[in-house]
Design an enzyme around this catalytic site. Sequence first.
Site, mmCIF file in Angstrom:
data_model
loop_
_atom_site.group_PDB
_atom_site.id
_atom_site.type_symbol
_atom_site.label_atom_id
_atom_site.label_comp_id
_atom_site.label_asym_id
_atom_site.label_seq_id
_atom_site.Cartn_x
_atom_site.Cartn_y
_atom_site.Cartn_z
ATOM 1 N N GLY A 184 7.268 -3.207 -9.359
ATOM 2 C CA GLY A 184 7.397 -2.248 -8.273
ATOM 3 C C GLY A 184 6.942 -2.859 -6.967
ATOM 4 N N GLN A 224 3.948 -3.418 1.599
ATOM 5 C CA GLN A 224 3.582 -4.721 1.063
ATOM 6 C C GLN A 224 4.353 -5.865 1.697
ATOM 7 O OE1 GLN A 224 3.894 -3.153 -3.192
ATOM 8 N NE2 GLN A 224 2.322 -4.715 -3.374
ATOM 9 N N CYS A 275 -1.676 -5.675 -9.044
ATOM 10 C CA CYS A 275 -0.900 -5.402 -7.837
ATOM 11 C C CYS A 275 -0.643 -6.726 -7.132
ATOM 12 C CB CYS A 275 -1.685 -4.463 -6.930
ATOM 13 S SG CYS A 275 -0.846 -4.102 -5.376
ATOM 14 N N LEU A 276 0.600 -6.929 -6.698
ATOM 15 C CA LEU A 276 0.941 -8.182 -6.008
ATOM 16 C C LEU A 276 0.116 -8.351 -4.734
ATOM 17 C CD1 LEU A 276 4.845 -7.989 -6.309
ATOM 18 C CD2 LEU A 276 3.298 -9.406 -7.679
ATOM 19 N N HIS A 326 1.632 4.355 -8.554
ATOM 20 C CA HIS A 326 1.048 3.178 -7.901
ATOM 21 C C HIS A 326 1.757 2.897 -6.559
ATOM 22 C CE1 HIS A 326 -0.472 -1.194 -8.335
ATOM 23 N NE2 HIS A 326 0.310 -1.211 -7.267
ATOM 24 N N GLU A 327 3.101 2.935 -6.591
ATOM 25 C CA GLU A 327 3.859 2.603 -5.365
ATOM 26 C C GLU A 327 3.739 3.710 -4.313
ATOM 27 O OE1 GLU A 327 4.512 -0.367 -5.264
ATOM 28 O OE2 GLU A 327 4.493 -0.783 -7.403
ATOM 29 N N HIS A 345 0.662 3.282 -2.409
ATOM 30 C CA HIS A 345 0.790 2.267 -1.346
ATOM 31 C C HIS A 345 1.272 2.897 -0.042
ATOM 32 C CE1 HIS A 345 -0.060 -1.696 -2.952
ATOM 33 N NE2 HIS A 345 0.717 -1.516 -3.999
HETATM 34 NI NI NI Z 1 0.745 -2.606 -5.765
#
Ligand code: NI
Length: 171
Positions: free
Chosen positions: A46, A51, A95-96, A137-138, A141
């Site tokens: 995701g 991000q 998480c990236l 999660h997204e 963000h």
């Molecule tokens: Ni993330």
Amino acid sequence: MAIRKVTTYPADVLRRKAKTVTEIDGNIQRLIDDMAETMYNAPGVGLAANQIGELRRVIVVDTAQEEEESKRELIALINPEILEVEGKHAIEEGCLSVLYFREEIPRSEKVLVKALDRHGNPIELSAEGIQAIVLQHEIDHLNGVLIIDHVSSLKRSLYKQRLKKMLQEKK
Ligand code: NI
């Protein structure tokens, strides 16, 4: 399409609230394409627009984790909103944008999400399991919330120390 640079904590843009998309045009579609390519390249399941430094309410999700393009199950959502939640579930999340951190995060087991698709059509998506978790999660963000906000303040401060050390070692 282009692979974009994924911003990492503590970048300010990850802490800002993304803005509602009011116009569905080529720019948004290009943004979605870039986000998808960036997610698959990472690879990740995701990605939220914050991000890659874009404060717009757009997320992409694909929990199928198939390398073959024909088997991919990309979901791109504009202005996603959680309408209903049910149950509780927690898995280890990474998480990236939050390097060197994995923790079990308490989430809802099922979610009902409303959003616009890439053409601006309203859609409702009910999800469970990993897909439900990635959606939560997204959407976090887009509100400037990261997985480290869901753990104890002790774990969070230990993480900040660890990150500092790791980044210094990398220099
Ligand atoms: Ni993330």
